[in-house]
Design an enzyme around this catalytic site. Structure first.
Site, mmCIF file in Angstrom:
data_model
loop_
_atom_site.group_PDB
_atom_site.id
_atom_site.type_symbol
_atom_site.label_atom_id
_atom_site.label_comp_id
_atom_site.label_asym_id
_atom_site.label_seq_id
_atom_site.Cartn_x
_atom_site.Cartn_y
_atom_site.Cartn_z
ATOM 1 N N GLU A 265 0.862 -1.182 0.000
ATOM 2 C CA GLU A 265 0.000 0.000 0.000
ATOM 3 C C GLU A 265 0.898 1.231 0.000
ATOM 4 O O GLU A 265 1.767 1.370 0.862
ATOM 5 C CB GLU A 265 -0.869 0.040 1.253
ATOM 6 C CG GLU A 265 -1.768 -1.155 1.454
ATOM 7 C CD GLU A 265 -2.398 -1.141 2.831
ATOM 8 O OE1 GLU A 265 -2.269 -0.114 3.548
ATOM 9 O OE2 GLU A 265 -3.019 -2.153 3.210
ATOM 10 N N ASP B 205 -3.747 8.694 11.961
ATOM 11 C CA ASP B 205 -2.448 8.044 11.996
ATOM 12 C C ASP B 205 -1.694 8.406 13.261
ATOM 13 O O ASP B 205 -1.826 9.509 13.799
ATOM 14 C CB ASP B 205 -1.612 8.449 10.781
ATOM 15 C CG ASP B 205 -2.194 7.909 9.491
ATOM 16 O OD1 ASP B 205 -2.490 6.704 9.462
ATOM 17 O OD2 ASP B 205 -2.367 8.681 8.533
#
Length: 290
Positions: A74, A85
Site C-alpha cells: 500500500e 495516523d
C-alpha cells in the site's frame, strides 16, 4: 493526502464485486491473495507513504518490500493532517510533504514499484485529495500506473457511489476498512460493496506498533467472514514475526505499516534503511508462513 488508518468504519453501498468487466487491475490483487491461500498461509501486505524519505527513496523502499517478502504494498498519499495516523506515520508524512510530494509522485511510486516487481500495489488515502483531484481522473491515472486499487478509509458509505463507479470503470479494487465497533448490519453493507479484500482494523485508535494484537481482531475477522467471501486482512499493531504469525493463524492477510516506517526513520542513511526494511519484510514473511 493520506496515510494508514485504524478504528475507521467506512464503506460503500451497493455491491459491485470485483471491479472491471474483465477483472481489470484488481485481478492481480485477487491472484496474489489466492496464491497465498493456496500456499496455506496469510499474505503479507506492507505500507509506506510516498515521498518518504524522498520520492526516489520511497520508490526504492516500496520495491524493496515487494522484493523481500511482501505480496502486496500500500502506497500512502501523505496528508497534512493525518488525524487517524499515529506519530510514526505522521512524522513520515510531514517529511514527505516538506519534500514537496504531489499526487503525480504517488502515481509514479505505484508505477515504478509495480513495474519492478509485477506485484499488486494499492494507494491508501483520505478522501479529500481524491475528491479535489477528481475521482474519475484519479481512478484512471492510478489504473494507468498499474495500480490494483485504492483504500479510502474515511469515505462514508453514503458518499461512496461516485468513487466506486469510477474505480469499477477503471478496473480497480476498492478496499474498505472495518473496525471492532462496526455493527453486523454495517459490516454486511460494507463488504457487499468492496473488492480485493476487507481491511480489518485490529483495535480502536491510531496507527502504531503494539505489544500485542488483541482478541478483538480475531472476533472481527470471524464477524466479517460471516458476511463475505472476500479475504480479510488485519492491520494495525503488527511489528514482528511473532505477531505476524499470531494474526496469520486467523486472517487471510497481515498488514504492516508503522514498523516499516520506523525502520526508515531510525536509519542513518537510506541504504541502511533499505537494508532494515528488507530484513523486516523477510522476517515477517517467515512469520506469516509459520
Amino acid at each position: 493526502m493520506s496515510g494508514h488508518t485504524e478504528g475507521t468504519d467506512a464503506g460503500a453501498s451497493g455491491g459491485t464485486g470485483n471491479s472491471g468487466a474483465a477483472g481489470g487491475n484488481v485481478r492481480l490483487l485477487d491472484e496474489a491473495l489466492a496464491q497465498a491461500r493456496a500456499e496455506n498461509r496469510a499474505a503479507l501486505v506492507g505500507y509506506l507513504p510516498a515521498g518518504f524519505p524522498t520520492v526516489d527513496g520511497g520508490i526504492a523502499a516500496c520495491t524493496a518490500l515487494l522484493e523481500s517478502g511482501c505480496d502486496v504494498v500500500e502506497v500512502g498519499l501523505p496528508h497534512s493532517d493525518p488525524v487517524m495516523d499515529g506519530p510514526v506515520i505522521q512524522t513520515a508524512d510531514t517529511i514527505a510533504l516538506e519534500g514537496g510530494v504531489r499526487i503525480a509522485d504517488v502515481l509514479r511510486t505505484v508505477r515504478e514499484a509495480h513495474a519492478a516487481t509485477g506485484k499488486p500495489v494499492l494507494v491508501m488515502t483520505y478522501w479529500n485529495p481524491v475528491d479535489r483531484y477528481g475521482a474519475g481522473r484519479f481512478a484512471e491515472e492510478l489504473a494507468a500506473a498499474g495500480g490494483a486499487g485504492c483504500i479510502l478509509p474515511d469515505l462514508p458509505v453514503e458518499e461512496s457511489e461516485g468513487w466506486r463507479k469510477a474505480a469499477e470503470h477503471a478496473g480497480l479494487g476498492t478496499v474498505f476498512v472495518v473496525a471492532p465497533s462496526s455493527q453486523d448490519a454495517r459490516l454486511a453493507r460494507i463488504t457487499a460493496a468492496g473488492s480485493g479484500f476487507v481491511y480489518a482494523a485490529s483495535l480502536m485508535g491510531v496507527t502504531g506498533t503494539r505489544e500485542s494484537v488483541g482478541a478483538e481482531a480475531r472476533e472481527l475477522v470471524e464477524r466479517v467472514r460471516s458476511t463475505t467471501d472476500l479475504p480479510v486482512c488485519v492491520g494495525l499493531g503488527v511489528s514482528n514475526p511473532v505477531q505476524a504469525a499470531e494474526v496469520a493463524a486467523f486472517a487471510d492477510g497481515v498488514i504492516v505499516g508503522s514498523a516499516f516506517v520506523k525502520r526508515l526513520l531510525d536509519a542513518d542513511t537510506l541504504a541502511a534503511g533499505l537494508d532494515e526494511v528488507r530484513q523486516l519484510a523477510a522476517d515477517l514473511a517467515e512469520g506469516v508462513r509459520r
